[in-house]
Every structure is written in structure tokens, then in C-alpha cells.
Design a protein around this motif. Structure first.
Motif, PDB file in Angstrom:
ATOM      1  N   GLY A  36       0.756  -1.148  -0.136  1.00 26.55           N
ATOM      2  CA  GLY A  36       0.106  -0.070   0.127  1.00 26.55           C
ATOM      3  C   GLY A  36       0.863   1.274   0.057  1.00 26.55           C
ATOM      4  O   GLY A  36       2.074   1.000   0.641  1.00 26.55           O
ATOM      5  N   VAL A  37       0.466   2.224  -0.628  1.00 31.23           N
ATOM      6  CA  VAL A  37       1.024   3.406  -0.625  1.00 31.23           C
ATOM      7  C   VAL A  37       0.087   4.698  -0.575  1.00 31.23           C
ATOM      8  O   VAL A  37      -0.629   4.663  -1.026  1.00 31.23           O
ATOM      9  CB  VAL A  37       1.986   3.690  -1.932  1.00 31.23           C
ATOM     10  N   ILE A  38       0.576   5.792   0.459  1.00 31.38           N
ATOM     11  CA  ILE A  38      -0.425   6.689   0.659  1.00 31.38           C
ATOM     12  C   ILE A  38       0.282   7.996   0.398  1.00 31.38           C
ATOM     13  O   ILE A  38       1.296   8.157   0.973  1.00 31.38           O
ATOM     14  CB  ILE A  38      -1.144   6.776   2.241  1.00 31.38           C
ATOM     15  N   ASP A  39      -0.240   8.856  -0.295  1.00 26.10           N
ATOM     16  CA  ASP A  39       0.432  10.109  -0.449  1.00 26.10           C
ATOM     17  C   ASP A  39      -0.735  11.081  -1.219  1.00 26.10           C
ATOM     18  O   ASP A  39      -1.375  10.622  -2.245  1.00 26.10           O
ATOM     19  CB  ASP A  39       1.667  10.152  -1.370  1.00 26.10           C
ATOM     20  N   ASP A  40      -0.799  12.369  -0.859  1.00 27.03           N
ATOM     21  CA  ASP A  40      -1.710  13.041  -1.499  1.00 27.03           C
ATOM     22  C   ASP A  40      -1.237  14.207  -2.374  1.00 27.03           C
ATOM     23  O   ASP A  40      -1.806  15.189  -2.929  1.00 27.03           O
ATOM     24  CB  ASP A  40      -2.576  14.031  -0.320  1.00 27.03           C
TER      25      ASP A  40
ATOM     26  N   PRO B 274      -0.921  12.101  -9.783  1.00 24.60           N
ATOM     27  CA  PRO B 274      -0.829  11.971  -8.415  1.00 24.60           C
ATOM     28  C   PRO B 274       0.545  10.847  -8.276  1.00 24.60           C
ATOM     29  O   PRO B 274       0.382   9.866  -8.926  1.00 24.60           O
ATOM     30  CB  PRO B 274      -2.114  11.204  -8.326  1.00 24.60           C
ATOM     31  N   LYS B 275       1.257  11.222  -7.292  1.00 22.55           N
ATOM     32  CA  LYS B 275       2.227  10.310  -6.959  1.00 22.55           C
ATOM     33  C   LYS B 275       2.053   8.719  -6.682  1.00 22.55           C
ATOM     34  O   LYS B 275       2.863   7.873  -7.231  1.00 22.55           O
ATOM     35  CB  LYS B 275       3.346  10.659  -5.880  1.00 22.55           C
ATOM     36  N   VAL B 276       0.908   8.476  -6.019  1.00 17.30           N
ATOM     37  CA  VAL B 276       0.501   7.324  -5.672  1.00 17.30           C
ATOM     38  C   VAL B 276       0.211   6.358  -7.215  1.00 17.30           C
ATOM     39  O   VAL B 276       0.704   5.221  -7.181  1.00 17.30           O
ATOM     40  CB  VAL B 276      -0.616   7.176  -4.912  1.00 17.30           C
ATOM     41  N   PHE B 277      -0.140   7.057  -8.170  1.00 19.01           N
ATOM     42  CA  PHE B 277      -0.452   6.265  -9.247  1.00 19.01           C
ATOM     43  C   PHE B 277       0.559   6.124 -10.214  1.00 19.01           C
ATOM     44  O   PHE B 277       0.948   5.300 -10.983  1.00 19.01           O
ATOM     45  CB  PHE B 277      -1.611   7.313 -10.193  1.00 19.01           C
ATOM     46  N   SER B 278       1.537   7.347 -10.323  1.00 22.94           N
ATOM     47  CA  SER B 278       2.706   7.282 -10.912  1.00 22.94           C
ATOM     48  C   SER B 278       3.688   6.235 -10.461  1.00 22.94           C
ATOM     49  O   SER B 278       4.171   5.362 -11.135  1.00 22.94           O
ATOM     50  CB  SER B 278       3.504   8.459 -10.797  1.00 22.94           C
ATOM     51  N   ALA B 279       3.590   5.944  -8.915  1.00 22.42           N
ATOM     52  CA  ALA B 279       4.491   4.714  -8.499  1.00 22.42           C
ATOM     53  C   ALA B 279       3.912   3.498  -8.554  1.00 22.42           C
ATOM     54  O   ALA B 279       4.717   2.538  -8.773  1.00 22.42           O
ATOM     55  CB  ALA B 279       4.410   5.304  -6.930  1.00 22.42           C
ATOM     56  N   GLU B 280       2.536   3.362  -8.509  1.00 22.33           N
ATOM     57  CA  GLU B 280       1.811   2.179  -8.890  1.00 22.33           C
ATOM     58  C   GLU B 280       2.349   1.553 -10.384  1.00 22.33           C
ATOM     59  O   GLU B 280       2.503   0.516 -10.568  1.00 22.33           O
ATOM     60  CB  GLU B 280       0.517   2.488  -9.017  1.00 22.33           C
ATOM     61  N   ALA B 281       2.061   2.478 -11.431  1.00 26.26           N
ATOM     62  CA  ALA B 281       2.531   2.247 -12.745  1.00 26.26           C
ATOM     63  C   ALA B 281       3.983   1.672 -12.744  1.00 26.26           C
ATOM     64  O   ALA B 281       4.246   0.692 -13.264  1.00 26.26           O
ATOM     65  CB  ALA B 281       2.401   3.391 -13.743  1.00 26.26           C
ATOM     66  N   ALA B 282       4.895   2.524 -11.914  1.00 27.31           N
ATOM     67  CA  ALA B 282       6.384   1.959 -12.126  1.00 27.31           C
ATOM     68  C   ALA B 282       6.231   0.458 -11.558  1.00 27.31           C
ATOM     69  O   ALA B 282       7.364  -0.238 -11.843  1.00 27.31           O
ATOM     70  CB  ALA B 282       7.135   2.815 -11.538  1.00 27.31           C
TER      71      ALA B 282
ATOM     72  N   VAL C 104      -0.757  -3.745  -5.694  1.00 26.89           N
ATOM     73  CA  VAL C 104      -0.527  -2.298  -5.232  1.00 26.89           C
ATOM     74  C   VAL C 104      -1.699  -1.817  -5.034  1.00 26.89           C
ATOM     75  O   VAL C 104      -2.717  -1.793  -5.645  1.00 26.89           O
ATOM     76  CB  VAL C 104       0.257  -1.496  -6.373  1.00 26.89           C
ATOM     77  N   ARG C 105      -1.847  -1.053  -3.921  1.00 28.35           N
ATOM     78  CA  ARG C 105      -3.019  -0.329  -3.114  1.00 28.35           C
ATOM     79  C   ARG C 105      -2.760   1.107  -3.308  1.00 28.35           C
ATOM     80  O   ARG C 105      -2.164   1.685  -2.238  1.00 28.35           O
ATOM     81  CB  ARG C 105      -3.624  -0.929  -2.016  1.00 28.35           C
ATOM     82  N   PRO C 106      -2.970   1.974  -4.238  1.00 30.46           N
ATOM     83  CA  PRO C 106      -2.760   3.321  -3.956  1.00 30.46           C
ATOM     84  C   PRO C 106      -3.774   4.087  -3.207  1.00 30.46           C
ATOM     85  O   PRO C 106      -4.729   4.023  -3.659  1.00 30.46           O
ATOM     86  CB  PRO C 106      -2.495   3.853  -5.452  1.00 30.46           C
ATOM     87  N   TYR C 107      -3.253   4.917  -2.359  1.00 33.20           N
ATOM     88  CA  TYR C 107      -4.289   5.977  -1.687  1.00 33.20           C
ATOM     89  C   TYR C 107      -4.023   7.295  -1.754  1.00 33.20           C
ATOM     90  O   TYR C 107      -2.966   7.733  -1.263  1.00 33.20           O
ATOM     91  CB  TYR C 107      -4.164   5.329  -0.280  1.00 33.20           C
ATOM     92  N   GLN C 108      -4.595   7.978  -2.790  1.00 32.23           N
ATOM     93  CA  GLN C 108      -4.504   9.376  -3.013  1.00 32.23           C
ATOM     94  C   GLN C 108      -5.030  10.223  -1.883  1.00 32.23           C
ATOM     95  O   GLN C 108      -6.105  10.799  -2.261  1.00 32.23           O
ATOM     96  CB  GLN C 108      -4.707   9.624  -4.485  1.00 32.23           C
TER      97      GLN C 108
END
Length: 343
Positions: A152-156, A178-186, A196-200
Motif C-alpha cells: 500500500g502507498v499513501i500520498d496526497d 498523483p504520486k501514488v498512481f505514478s508509483a503504482e505504474a512503475a 499495489v494499493r494506491p491511496y491518493q
């Protein structure tokens, strides 16, 4: 007798190269045996053919009888196997890894301290990373590459051009994303087998406990003290280990805060946040680009050790790295009596 053996070798070896079937070779062998037996049975004892063949009728008869019995036994087994009812073989349960994953994680599996059980533990682990910036970038990439099953990754925040000097998980094309979606793609590009669980959103008191309760381990790498104390407080309450990292200009530090297992929490070491201006963040004070990669990689290594049980972690110890002078030191930390978080 030598001539009989030569003819037998010609039949079986030569016949194999010549493409004769096994049945045809057995027929020729039977014909050879018949010639040998008739020669001993019909020809007089001093005949040249009998002397060349050697032996006598009885010895040859016994030899050929043994060969015939062996051949019949083999044919009988083949006949029985062909007519035996087939027994369905129960399929064994598939293993935890595909062939691709086994090849990918081979360098972990051969490590004595990790091995197969450790890699399974990584696959089953659920890790929350707070912050997808300088420290979160290497942490997320290395946890994904290592095969941590759920991250999981959380960042606004969104990706900004000024982030790209050190936040290596994001690309120029990700500016404004959004950083969480950029990170998820990478991360998914690095390892499609992970979840991967992104929390924006920003981590707040209202959601922190419900969110963190679903994870086994938390890595905190933000650059603001409000979030850091919040993560520490909730992790201590839930009994979840927290691996914390921090940066400033040329120096970084890492420690594992886990009061549930006798180690101090973050607030034991830093009783309260410094006054405004005394501890400027990266935007205010600057940070050398590779430093987050070094500290983030250490955090990811500590997470892998924590999950697999390998080596000695940083509970009750803090690793401090000074990039300016290439010095590393480890200091002891202890729980503080009366700590409002874990005391």
C-alpha cells in the motif's frame, strides 16, 4: 560358440541400425537357435559345423530355453501393463510461485537467511509505505522487485518537476500525475505479480487506524513531523513495527520503532517536534540527489529482514549516514519512561 555370438550380435546390433523391428529380430534369433539345435541333433559328432558351433545339444537347448523364457516374461509384462486399468493421478496443489517468479527471485531463494520460506513470507506480506517521495521511491521499487505481495502507498501529492532530481520512481512524463498512481505504474512495470494499493489522500487521524490495521509493517518516509508522529502513534497502538527514515541535506537516518517488542517508539527518541525553522524540510534546506536512494534502500533492506526474520534489525538502534564525509555510525536507543505514546 563364438560364431553364434557373432551372428546374434549381427541380428540385434546390425538389425537395430538397419531398421529391423524387434519382432523381426526375435524371429531371426529363433531361426539361429533352430539351426544350432538341428546341427547338433542331426549332424554326426565330428562334423565341422558342430565343432565350429561348440557345445552340445543339451547346453544349447538350455541356453535358448532360458532366453525364450526371458523373452516371454518381458512380453507378458508388457501385455499386462497394456491391459491394466489406468489410475487417475491426483493433481498436487500448485506451488506459491510460477516458474517466472522462481526465476525472478532465485537470488533470494539461494540465500540461506531467506530461502524458499522467506520468499513465501515476502509474497504473503502486506506493507504500507507512507509517502511516495524521496524515500518512498526506492522503498517502493525495491519492495516490488523483492516480491512483497501487497504494497500500500499513501500520498496526497502530485509529481512536480522539482521532485525528479531525487524521486526516481517518477518520470518527466508523470509531472502533474498523483504520486501514488505514478508509483503504482512503475511498480507494476517492475513486477506484475504484486498487488499495489494506491491511496491518493493525506494520512489523517480519522483514517490512519483503519488503514494501518490491514498491514503487517509500516514504512514511514515523509518530510513532515505531523504525519511522522501520527504514524508512530497508531503503529504503537496497533502493535505494528514501523521503519522510519529521515533526510536532511547530506545526512540520513533509519531505525525500526517497535514498542510491542521492547524497542522504543519514535517519540521515545524525539519527544516532540522541533520548533518551526529548526528542522527545515528538503524543499527548504535541500538534499543531495542520491541520498534518498541510499537511505530508502536501507529501509527496504530492513523491511525484507523484518518480514523474513533474517539477521538483526534496527530495533533499539539508529543508523546514521553522513554522505558528506562517507561515515556511517549506529547508536543505541532506549524506551523512555513516561513516553506519552508507548510508556
Amino acid at each position: 560358440m563364438i560364431w553364434v555370438l557373432i551372428w546374434a550380435a549381427v541380428i540385434w546390433v546390425g538389425g537395430s541400425f538397419g531398421g529391423l523391428s524387434v519382432a523381426r529380430r526375435w524371429q531371426l534369433t529363433a531361426l539361429l537357435a533352430l539351426v544350432v539345435l538341428i546341427s547338433h541333433l542331426v549332424l554326426p559328432e565330428g562334423a565341422g559345423i558342430r565343432q565350429a558351433l561348440g557345445g552340445n545339444f543339451t547346453s544349447w537347448a538350455v541356453l535358448f530355453a532360458v532366453i525364450a523364457l526371458g523373452a516371454l516374461y518381458g512380453r507378458g509384462l508388457a501385455w499386462m501393463k497394456a491391459r491394466a486399468p489406468s489410475v487417475p493421478v491426483a493433481k498436487t496443489q500448485d506451488g506459491p510461485f510460477t516458474d517466472t517468479e522462481l526465476n525472478r527471485y532465485a537470488r533470494h531463494i539461494v540465500l540461506r537467511e531467506i530461502g524458499g520460506p522467506g520468499q513465501v513470507a515476502l509474497k504473503n506480506a502486506r506493507v504500507l509505505v507512507v509517502g511516495a517521495g524521496g524515500l518512498g521511491s526506492p522503498v517502493l521499487l525495491y519492495l516490488a522487485a523483492a516480491g512483497v505481495g501487497t504494497i500500500g502507498v499513501i500520498d496526497d501529492d502530485v509529481v512536480d518537476n522539482s521532485n525528479l532530481q531525487r524521486q526516481v520512481i517518477h518520470r518527466d512524463a508523470d509531472i502533474g500525475v498523483p504520486k501514488v498512481f505514478s508509483a503504482e505504474a512503475a511498480m507494476k512495470a517492475q513486477n506484475p505479480a504484486i498487488n499495489v494499493r494506491p491511496y491518493q489522500r493525506r494520512l489523517t487521524d480519522e483514517i490512519a487506524e483503519d488503514l494501518m490495521r490491514d498491514y503487517d509493517l509500516v514504512l514511514e518516509g515523509t518530510d513532515n513531523f505531523e504525519t511522522r508522529y501520527l504514524v508512530n502513534r497508531v503503529a504503537a497502538k496497533l502493535g505494528i513495527p514501523m521503519i522510519g527514515g529521515a533526510l536532511s541535506q547530506w545526512e540520513g537516518q533509519v531505525s525500526t520503532f517497535d514498542p510491542a517488542h521492547g524497542a522504543p517508539c519514535y517519540q521515545c527518541i524525539f519527544a516532540k517536534a522541533p520548533a518551526p525553522g529548526l528542522a527545515p524540510n528538503c524543499a527548504e534546506a535541500g538534499v543531495v540527489g542520491p541520498l534518498p536512494g541510499i537511505i530508502g534502500a536501507i529501509m527496504a533492506t530492513e523491511a525484507i529482514k523484518e518480514i523474513t526474520g533474517a539477521g538483526e534489525g534496527l530495533r533499539g538502534r539508529m543508523l546514521i549516514y553522513d554522505a558528506m564525509y562517507a561515515e556511517t555510525r549506529v547508536i543505541r536507543t532506549a524506551k523512555r519512561d513516561g513516553c506519552p505514546c508507548c510508556g
